[in-house]
Design an enzyme around this catalytic site. Sequence first.
Site, PDB file in Angstrom:
ATOM      1  N   GLY A   1       0.960  -1.033   0.122  1.00 20.12           N
ATOM      2  CA  GLY A   1      -0.037   0.015  -0.024  1.00 20.12           C
ATOM      3  C   GLY A   1       0.792   1.327  -0.041  1.00 20.12           C
ATOM      4  O   GLY A   1       1.241   1.675  -1.084  1.00 20.12           O
TER       5      GLY A   1
ATOM      6  N   ARG B   1     -31.600  25.443  16.712  1.00 20.53           N
ATOM      7  CA  ARG B   1     -32.062  24.426  17.980  1.00 20.53           C
ATOM      8  C   ARG B   1     -31.998  25.606  19.279  1.00 20.53           C
ATOM      9  O   ARG B   1     -31.019  25.980  19.443  1.00 20.53           O
ATOM     10  CB  ARG B   1     -30.691  23.428  17.886  1.00 20.53           C
ATOM     11  CG  ARG B   1     -31.378  22.496  18.951  1.00 20.53           C
ATOM     12  CD  ARG B   1     -32.361  21.480  18.603  1.00 20.53           C
ATOM     13  NE  ARG B   1     -32.331  20.183  19.335  1.00 20.53           N
ATOM     14  CZ  ARG B   1     -33.149  19.099  19.130  1.00 20.53           C
ATOM     15  NH1 ARG B   1     -33.926  19.112  18.040  1.00 20.53           N
ATOM     16  NH2 ARG B   1     -33.056  18.221  19.967  1.00 20.53           N
TER      17      ARG B   1
ATOM     18  N   GLN C   1     -21.489  29.340  25.413  1.00 23.81           N
ATOM     19  CA  GLN C   1     -20.140  29.671  25.250  1.00 23.81           C
ATOM     20  C   GLN C   1     -19.207  28.245  24.999  1.00 23.81           C
ATOM     21  O   GLN C   1     -18.631  28.551  23.979  1.00 23.81           O
ATOM     22  CB  GLN C   1     -19.525  30.238  26.546  1.00 23.81           C
ATOM     23  CG  GLN C   1     -19.987  32.012  26.783  1.00 23.81           C
ATOM     24  CD  GLN C   1     -18.984  32.419  27.887  1.00 23.81           C
ATOM     25  OE1 GLN C   1     -18.628  31.583  28.853  1.00 23.81           O
ATOM     26  NE2 GLN C   1     -18.624  33.556  27.946  1.00 23.81           N
TER      27      GLN C   1
ATOM     28  N   GLU D   1      -3.737   8.159  -1.237  1.00 22.01           N
ATOM     29  CA  GLU D   1      -2.548   8.808  -1.636  1.00 22.01           C
ATOM     30  C   GLU D   1      -1.780   9.437  -0.534  1.00 22.01           C
ATOM     31  O   GLU D   1      -1.130  10.503  -0.412  1.00 22.01           O
ATOM     32  CB  GLU D   1      -3.121  10.277  -2.406  1.00 22.01           C
ATOM     33  CG  GLU D   1      -4.191   9.944  -3.596  1.00 22.01           C
ATOM     34  CD  GLU D   1      -4.458  11.096  -4.732  1.00 22.01           C
ATOM     35  OE1 GLU D   1      -3.564  11.998  -4.519  1.00 22.01           O
ATOM     36  OE2 GLU D   1      -5.466  11.216  -5.053  1.00 22.01           O
TER      37      GLU D   1
END
Length: 381
Positions: free
Chosen positions: A131, A266, A277, A362
Amino acid sequence: MADRSFLDWPFFEARHREWADALEDWCALNLPVDHRDVDGACRALVADMGKAGFLKPTGLAAGEVFDLRTLCLSRETLARHDGLADFAFAMQGLGMGAISLFGSPEQRAWLDKTRSGTAVSAFALTEPGSGSDVAATAMSAEKVAGGWKISGEKTYISNGGIADLYVLFARTGEAPGARGLSAFLLPADTPGFEIVSRIEVIAPHPLAHFRLTDAFLPDSALIGTAGKGFAQAMAVLDVFRPSVGAAALGFARRALDEALARVQSRRVQGAPLSDLQMVQGHIADMALGIDASALLVYRAAWTRDTGAPRITREAAMAKLHATETAQKVIDTAVQLFGGDGVRTGEMVESLYREIRALRIYEGASDVQRVVIARQVLGGAL
C-alpha cells in the site's frame, strides 16, 4: 452558504474566481446526485461534467501545465456539494496524471476522451501486499517480442470495474525496489484483465480488486522510460496530493455550514445553542482549522503553479493538516447535532463517512508525517 471570502486571497487570479463561480452555479443545479447506483452515478457525473467543460483541468493538452489552483478549487467546491462528484472529478485527473506528465502523443489522445467525459480513467498502484510501500510492488512486466507480458494483482483501485483505461505500475526489474518499476497504459478490454471482486466501503465509491494473467501490452503502452515508474507515480501524487486536502476542505466547510444552521435554529432552555459559550468555542475551533487548512492547500497549489518543480513538503503538509482537521471539524458537527448527527440521511452523518478515507489514500497521514520530517531534517543539514 459557505464562506468564499478566501477567493480574494492573493493566491488567486480573476480566472480562478470566474471558474469557482461557474462551477458553483453548476453544482447548485446538478448536485447532489442519486447514489443508489454508484457505478451509474459515477459514469453520469463524468459525462455531465465533461459535457459542461469542468473536466478540462484534469488533463493537459500539448504545451499546457497543470493549474493546481483550479484543480483544488474544483475539488473543494464539488466536495462541498457531493462527495461522489468530487471522486468522479478527481479520478479523471489522478487516473491520467502520468499520461499528462509523461505520455507519448499516441497515449495523450486518450486525454481528449477523459477531459470530455467520454472515457473513465483509473490509477492502479496499490496491491494486496503493498500500500504505502510502493517499492514493494509485485506485479511483473516481462519484456517479450513487440511488448510486455504482465501478471499480478491490484486492489482498492478507484473506478475499478467501470474504468475504460487504467494507468498501472509493474515491476520491470531494471534495479531492486523502487528503481525497477515502470508505468503502463492498460485499456479495460485487454485480454487477461479480470475484475476479481468489487470492494464495498463506508462511503460507497466504485472500487475493485483486479488481476492480470499474462496480459500482453504493446511497446506503445509503456509510459515514458522503463524503470522510471516510481518517480512518475511520485510526481503525479505531488500534483494531486494538495487536491485531496482541498476535497477535505470542502467537506469541512459543508460541516461548518450545517453546524451553524443547527446551533442557530436549535433551542435549549429557551435560547439557541449558539448562545452557549462552549458551543461558540467549538465553532471558533472549526473556523480556525478550516482557514489554516485553506492556507496550506492554496499555498501548495500556488507554489507549484508559480514554477516550483516539486512541492513534496508543501503537498504533504496540505494533505495532512486538511484531512486531519476535516475529521475533527466533521466530528464536532456530528456532536453538535446530537442524536440526529448519527442518523442515516443526515448530511453530517454522510460527511463523517466520506472524510475517513481521505486520511488514508494517496499517502496515509503517518506517511505524510514521515515525508514532512525528512524534508525538514534534510533542509536542516
